[in-house]
Write a protein that holds these residues in place. Structure first.
Motif, PDB file in Angstrom:
ATOM      1  N   LYS A  14       0.810  -1.226   0.000  1.00  0.00           N
ATOM      2  CA  LYS A  14       0.000   0.000   0.000  1.00  0.00           C
ATOM      3  C   LYS A  14       0.839   1.269   0.000  1.00  0.00           C
ATOM      4  N   ARG A  25       1.933   2.416   2.774  1.00  0.00           N
ATOM      5  CA  ARG A  25       1.246   3.082   3.887  1.00  0.00           C
ATOM      6  C   ARG A  25       2.226   3.435   5.005  1.00  0.00           C
ATOM      7  N   SER A  37      -8.204  -1.105   3.413  1.00  0.00           N
ATOM      8  CA  SER A  37      -8.798  -1.023   2.095  1.00  0.00           C
ATOM      9  C   SER A  37      -7.707  -1.273   1.049  1.00  0.00           C
ATOM     10  N   ASN A  88      -6.249  -0.211  -1.588  1.00  0.00           N
ATOM     11  CA  ASN A  88      -5.822   0.881  -2.471  1.00  0.00           C
ATOM     12  C   ASN A  88      -4.447   1.346  -2.024  1.00  0.00           C
ATOM     13  N   SER A 146     -10.556   4.422  -2.076  1.00  0.00           N
ATOM     14  CA  SER A 146     -10.811   3.016  -1.752  1.00  0.00           C
ATOM     15  C   SER A 146     -11.507   2.294  -2.909  1.00  0.00           C
ATOM     16  N   GLU A 182     -16.171   2.816   3.660  1.00  0.00           N
ATOM     17  CA  GLU A 182     -15.560   2.009   4.698  1.00  0.00           C
ATOM     18  C   GLU A 182     -16.440   1.976   5.947  1.00  0.00           C
ATOM     19  N   HIS A 240      -6.797  12.400   2.319  1.00  0.00           N
ATOM     20  CA  HIS A 240      -6.953  10.969   2.157  1.00  0.00           C
ATOM     21  C   HIS A 240      -8.050  10.783   1.135  1.00  0.00           C
TER      22      HIS A 240
HETATM   23 MG    MG Z   1      -8.272   2.984   3.653  1.00  0.00          MG
END
Ligand code: MG
Ligand code: TXA
Length: 315
Positions: free
Chosen positions: A52, A54, A140, A142, A148, A177, A229
């Protein structure tokens, strides 16, 4: 290569095998597609963050088949039990005190002493959780900071080649979500508006919800609170009743447009179409997006939350 798995017994068995061996499999839930990995496997969880892109301070939601399974990992007070009995399976994530030695990777909780858990209401997610028989960590599916996914095409457009497989369940029904509620203390606090309207939770609790903490974009002290986001590539202008030159319009209700979240002004339909519309705007190459006003009640609160984040200044 990312394998496309059909939603049949063979597909489910393959997906479960991959997950048990530490692989990453995207799977459908009623909210959005998740990017699943074995929550007890440090390496698998590390690969989720890598796939991700992330920031590692952002902890993950663990998916389990029922409330009984949740009790093996978390401590549930009476309020949490009541909410679980009312809304699970469903679009509600509860943040609960984690049991020490629960076996969940520390990477999942990012070192917190709470765990976010949810019981998804989707037959494929349920079948996959039971077949895998492991707690499945799944953000999620993405790339971090992007919209998402609510279809397999969305998942592949962001993560093809970065994950082992995606289990095809068609389009997600809710499209937003889950709602995240912190139930680790005496008073439940709303951490993220989502697919379960806050009003439904308030009706169950018989009291208004305390809003959770909101941290600045640059220093999220509370997880899940990054301001920018859910962003499409174009810039986003909110509450627009008409377009300016060069803008593409995302309409709602009578404020018609090429793209309309719900021509009839139905918030449930708008929620289910929101992320698909944002993905479409990306595909159209829209550089400036104007969005019609959305009523701020029921699912409209979660829709407006996502839109505000999409419109927030970016790094
Ligand atoms: Mg997410
Ligand atoms: O509907 C959903 O919730 C989807 C599907 C796949 O289940 N999952 C999802 O996960 O949206 P993700 O990772 O995109 O968002 C999880 C949010 C993050 O904002 C994270 O910071 C927050 O949950 N979170 C996770 N653990 C937490 C904790 N212990 N305390 C507070 N927030 C937490």
């Amino acid at each position: 290569m990312t394998r496309h798995l059909d939603p049949d017994e063979t597909g489910l068995r393959r997906a479960a095998e991959m997950l048990r061996r530490g692989g990453l499999v995207s799977f459908p839930t009623e909210t959005v597609y998740g990017l699943g990995g074995d929550a007890t496997d440090d390496a698998a969880v590390a690969r989720i963050f890598e796939a991700k892109g992330r920031p590692s301070f952002n902890p993950l939601i663990v998916h389990l088949p029922d409330a009984e399974a949740v009790e093996a990992y978390c401590v549930m007070n009476d309020t949490a039990r009541r909410l679980a009995a009312t809304f699970w399976p469903g679009a509600l994530t509860l943040v609960l005190p984690i049991r020490p030695y629960a076996g969940i990777s520390k990477l999942v909780t990012a070192g917190l002493d709470t765990l976010a858990v949810r019981v998804p209401d989707h037959p494929l997610a349920q079948a996959l959780l039971r077949e895998t028989a492991r707690p499945i960590a799944a953000p999620s599916a993405n790339p971090s900071g992007r919209v998402s996914p609510t279809t397999v095409q969305h998942v592949l457009s962001g993560l093809a080649g970065r994950i082992e497989a995606v289990l095809d369940g068609g389009a997600c029904g809710v499209g937003l979500e889950s709602t995240i509620l912190d139930c680790s203390g005496d008073t439940p606090a709303l951490l993220r508006a989502g697919g379960l309207p806050a009003e439904a939770i308030e009706a169950c609790l018989g009291a208004p919800l305390a809003p959770g903490p909101v941290a600045p974009a640059s220093a999220p002290s509370a997880p899940g609170q990054l301001v920018s986001h859910y962003a499409p590539r174009g810039t986003v202008r909110l509450d627009a009743t008409e377009t300016e030159p060069g803008e593409t319009y995302l309409g709602f209700g009578a404020l018609g447009a090429d793209l309309n979240l719900s021509p009839t002004g139905d918030l449930v339909e708008a929620a289910s179409k929101l992320f698909d519309c944002l993905h479409r705007l990306d595909a159209m190459g829209a550089t400036r997006i104007a969005v019609a006003p959305i009523p701020d009640h029921g699912l409209g609160r979660a829709i407006n939350d996502r839109l505000r984040r999409a419109a927030a200044p970016r790094d």
